[in-house]
Design a protein around this motif. Structure first.
Motif, mmCIF file in Angstrom:
data_model
loop_
_atom_site.group_PDB
_atom_site.id
_atom_site.type_symbol
_atom_site.label_atom_id
_atom_site.label_comp_id
_atom_site.label_asym_id
_atom_site.label_seq_id
_atom_site.Cartn_x
_atom_site.Cartn_y
_atom_site.Cartn_z
ATOM 1 N N LYS A 25 45.479 86.674 -7.705
ATOM 2 C CA LYS A 25 45.043 85.238 -7.169
ATOM 3 C C LYS A 25 46.350 83.884 -7.247
ATOM 4 C CE LYS A 25 40.252 86.564 -9.365
ATOM 5 N NZ LYS A 25 39.675 86.067 -10.310
ATOM 6 N N GLY A 26 47.049 84.859 -8.344
ATOM 7 C CA GLY A 26 47.991 83.605 -8.730
ATOM 8 C C GLY A 26 47.419 82.189 -8.827
ATOM 9 N N GLN A 32 48.051 74.085 -6.554
ATOM 10 C CA GLN A 32 47.990 74.740 -4.484
ATOM 11 C C GLN A 32 47.751 75.578 -3.550
ATOM 12 O OE1 GLN A 32 52.306 74.606 -3.209
ATOM 13 N NE2 GLN A 32 52.757 72.599 -3.868
ATOM 14 N N SER A 33 47.271 76.850 -5.397
ATOM 15 C CA SER A 33 46.334 78.172 -5.080
ATOM 16 C C SER A 33 44.607 77.794 -5.025
ATOM 17 C CB SER A 33 46.515 79.089 -6.273
ATOM 18 O OG SER A 33 47.945 79.900 -5.390
ATOM 19 N N ARG A 34 44.298 78.688 -4.131
ATOM 20 C CA ARG A 34 42.862 78.282 -3.824
ATOM 21 C C ARG A 34 41.781 79.495 -3.559
ATOM 22 N NH1 ARG A 34 41.454 72.165 -4.320
ATOM 23 N NH2 ARG A 34 43.355 71.395 -4.845
ATOM 24 N N VAL A 35 41.037 79.371 -3.636
ATOM 25 C CA VAL A 35 40.087 80.281 -3.156
ATOM 26 C C VAL A 35 40.436 81.029 -2.045
ATOM 27 C CG1 VAL A 35 38.243 79.580 -2.215
ATOM 28 C CG2 VAL A 35 37.759 81.838 -3.328
ATOM 29 N N SER A 36 40.847 80.215 -0.993
ATOM 30 C CA SER A 36 41.151 80.430 0.350
ATOM 31 C C SER A 36 42.646 80.387 0.931
ATOM 32 C CB SER A 36 40.651 79.452 1.532
ATOM 33 O OG SER A 36 40.839 77.971 0.868
ATOM 34 N N ARG A 37 43.276 80.351 -0.375
ATOM 35 C CA ARG A 37 45.005 80.092 -0.291
ATOM 36 C C ARG A 37 45.622 80.696 -1.510
ATOM 37 N NH1 ARG A 37 48.361 75.779 1.436
ATOM 38 N NH2 ARG A 37 47.949 74.766 -0.347
ATOM 39 N N PRO A 38 45.493 82.307 -1.623
ATOM 40 C CA PRO A 38 46.074 82.602 -3.215
ATOM 41 C C PRO A 38 47.862 81.773 -3.260
ATOM 42 C CG PRO A 38 45.513 84.458 -2.299
ATOM 43 C CD PRO A 38 44.758 83.402 -1.081
ATOM 44 N N LYS A 39 49.348 82.774 -4.285
ATOM 45 C CA LYS A 39 50.032 82.834 -3.955
ATOM 46 C C LYS A 39 50.194 83.526 -3.379
ATOM 47 C CE LYS A 39 53.763 84.655 -6.861
ATOM 48 N NZ LYS A 39 53.469 85.527 -8.797
ATOM 49 N N GLN A 40 50.137 84.408 -2.420
ATOM 50 C CA GLN A 40 51.115 85.036 -2.092
ATOM 51 C C GLN A 40 51.156 84.751 0.129
ATOM 52 O OE1 GLN A 40 48.971 86.228 -3.178
ATOM 53 N NE2 GLN A 40 47.249 87.476 -2.780
#
Length: 375
Positions: A25-26, A32-40
């Protein structure tokens, strides 16, 4: 448009597969990290995402047919769009979040179906920063070739500590084993959890401890044997996945098979108590980009010690870490030691020594659903 590497490397090991674990999840990288755009999937350090950089490093060593990405099933299409050169069947969606032990069993079962019990598997995270990629490829080659000759051993990579870090797990090294090419190998004397500062200082002074960077290499049968000894249900799933993959029926059965597994890490479930574990001493630079403060290690500071991406201006401000937007100016006057992160709909400001508390913030306060990182 996806990130297109320039081409495969020249080493190209036979019978070796790499598995990139990209289901995390990050949360420490909110907002900047969201459900549609995790850390990776963030472009934290350049034009490529963390997962793209990880796969590109592996292409120096392996053909793309032997590189697998295991991620949340909701991210499968996104991974394929980022890296269209990967075969579609090599991007595997987990039906549920079960941590890294079931992830490893799933990937090992698929590799067993494709390459047999003797196939060597490199298991690694998607979100680490490594700049000396040739040194990484050389070490992985050394250890993979050793693993091909030693079916009972599991190998991990240990980083020589440079400071008494409390955010990493440690591995204690024992007797030196026969080197693998240019790579030093030690027998593992056990894993240690993330220590307090006094213990970390003692580890550093003692000299036999290495940071656990979460990379493992082994023959599939070595992992299966350890799972059978320590967590038989994972070994059973590994074999079932292999049979289903060979018969072409895995997709329909995987949700129920995977969903009933316990949530646990591969370190805790298998590696900490493996009978034959060797530590390969790291020969490349390594950083676990675990929080916003890690950006300081990879961005050039100005004369006041500030590091920034995006538009930034300051007066009499020192040691700031700023992650902004190309069309949104962050301006600071007379402040020190802050982390400032902006997105179109949220802004984070915290003291640098409090950056690890972002998860606490998210758990404590009822943010509007669209601002929560993970629903």
């Amino acid at each position: 448009m996806g990130f297109e590497p320039e081409g495969d490397g020249a080493i190209m090991l036979n019978g070796v597969y790499a598995v990139v674990m990209a289901g995390g999840k990050g949360e420490r990288f909110w907002p900047q990290s969201r459900v549609s755009r995790p850390k990776q999937f963030l472009q934290l350090l350049g034009d490529a995402t963390m997962i793209e950089m990880t796969v590109e490093r592996l292409r120096q060593l392996l053909p793309v047919e032997n590189i697998l990405v295991v991620t949340n099933r909701e991210y499968v299409d996104g991974v394929r769009a980022l890296m269209p050169f990967l075969p579609e069947e090599n991007v595997i969606g987990e039906p549920a979040a079960r941590d890294t032990a079931p992830c490893a069993a799933l990937a090992a079962g698929i590799i067993r179906a494709r390459g047999g019990d003797e196939a060597v598997m490199i298991l690694l995270p998607a979100d680490h920063m490594i700049e000396r990629t040739h040194d990484l490829a050389s070490l992985l080659e050394d250890v993979a070739l050793r693993a091909q000759k030693n079916p009972e051993w599991i190998y991990t990579v240990g980083v020589v500590p440079t400071e008494p870090a409390t955010g990493y797990g440690y591995i204690r090294c024992g007797e030196m084993l026969e080197p693998a090419g240019e790579t030093k190998l030690f027998r593992s004397l056990g894993f240690r959890e993330k220590p307090d500062l006094a213990t970390a200082r003692a580890f550093l002074e003692e000299g036999s401890y290495r940071w656990n960077c979460g990379m493992f290499l082994f023959q599939v049968r070595a992992l299966e044997a350890e799972m059978a000894r320590q967590c038989p249900e994972l070994a059973t799933m590994l074999r079932q996945v292999s049979d289903l993959e060979q018969s072409g029926t895995l997709a329909g059965t995987l949700p129920s098979l995977f969903g009933r597994q316990q949530k646990r890490s591969i370190d805790y479930a298998v590696m900490e108590h493996a009978l034959k574990m060797a530590v390969a001493e790291c020969r490349f630079d390594w950083d676990d980009i675990g929080s916003w403060t890690a950006l300081r290690n990879h961005l050039t500071a100005d004369r006041n010690g500030n590091v920034a991406t995006g538009l930034f201006a300051e007066l009499d401000s020192h040691n700031l870490i700023v992650s902004g937007q190309p069309n949104h100016l962050v301006a600071a006057i007379g402040v020190n030691d802050l982390v400032i992160v902006t997105t179109p709909d949220a802004t984070l400001v915290c003291h640098a020594n409090q950056a690890q508390r972002i998860k606490e913030l998210l758990a404590t306060f009822g943010l509007r659903p669209e601002l929560r990182p993970f629903l």
